[in-house]
Design an enzyme around this catalytic site. Sequence first.
Site, PDB file in Angstrom:
ATOM      1  N   SER A 133     -27.235 -32.498  76.888  1.00 37.17           N
ATOM      2  CA  SER A 133     -28.670 -32.276  76.751  1.00 37.17           C
ATOM      3  C   SER A 133     -29.128 -30.959  77.357  1.00 37.17           C
ATOM      4  O   SER A 133     -30.023 -30.298  76.820  1.00 37.17           O
ATOM      5  CB  SER A 133     -29.441 -33.441  77.390  1.00 37.17           C
ATOM      6  N   HIS A 191     -32.472 -31.001  81.545  1.00 34.75           N
ATOM      7  CA  HIS A 191     -33.250 -30.473  80.427  1.00 34.75           C
ATOM      8  C   HIS A 191     -34.004 -29.216  80.835  1.00 34.75           C
ATOM      9  O   HIS A 191     -33.989 -28.201  80.128  1.00 34.75           O
ATOM     10  CB  HIS A 191     -34.245 -31.525  79.934  1.00 34.75           C
TER      11      HIS A 191
END
Length: 233
Positions: A135, A181
């Site tokens: 991610s 993220h």
Amino acid sequence: MDCFRETQRKSPAYRTPYGGKAATGKPVVTITLMVICGAFFVVQFLYPPFTRALWYAPVYTGIEPWRMLTSAFLHSPGGILHIAFNLYALWFLGQGLEPQLGRLRFALLYLISALGGSVGVLLLNPIVQPVVGASGAIFGLFGALLVVLLQRRASVRSVLILLAVNFALGFFVPNIAWQAHLGGLLTGVACAAVLVFAPRGKNRSLVQFAGLAAIVVFLCVFSAVLAAAKGLL
């Protein structure tokens, strides 16, 4: 035949809009990254200790810097949704960005963004839970796409909506590391800015790779400082 080879050697190579060597056909780097993630997932499923050997958990494992990259190729072995979403996002972003940047620059963008995601975890994650997943690198690609669109003065509305929705999930869905993220996103933006806004000319590649190297050095030094402050060294 020799004359033809000599002409080929002296002919300027075709370049992507951002200085990379142009290549036709499928996005090889994107597909390779997907295959590696898929292969790792199969190994994780068949041999569970493989996950522990490569995950990123600084409190448990110390700094062990290689884990900051290897963890980006692992996914939660307990379900298919995690890897399925990341592989879809990688394909969606990669088939657009890789031809624009060139294979080498795209690969570096992905790997440096993955490193940045791990640095985000080291900086902001107070929990000792191990981290896995692509991610951070995926958000780096989102950030790069945003920079490319801004440079071309194209609409960024859809990308901002996708970013906002996916980033918000990290706060509402359990076991999602929003810290990775954020770290990956900021790193991807920085890398893309170096690649996209480097001045055209014979020194363009030198400026780009020097800029990427500077980002890596910063991330490594920053990680070492953080690790020392947290007593991990």
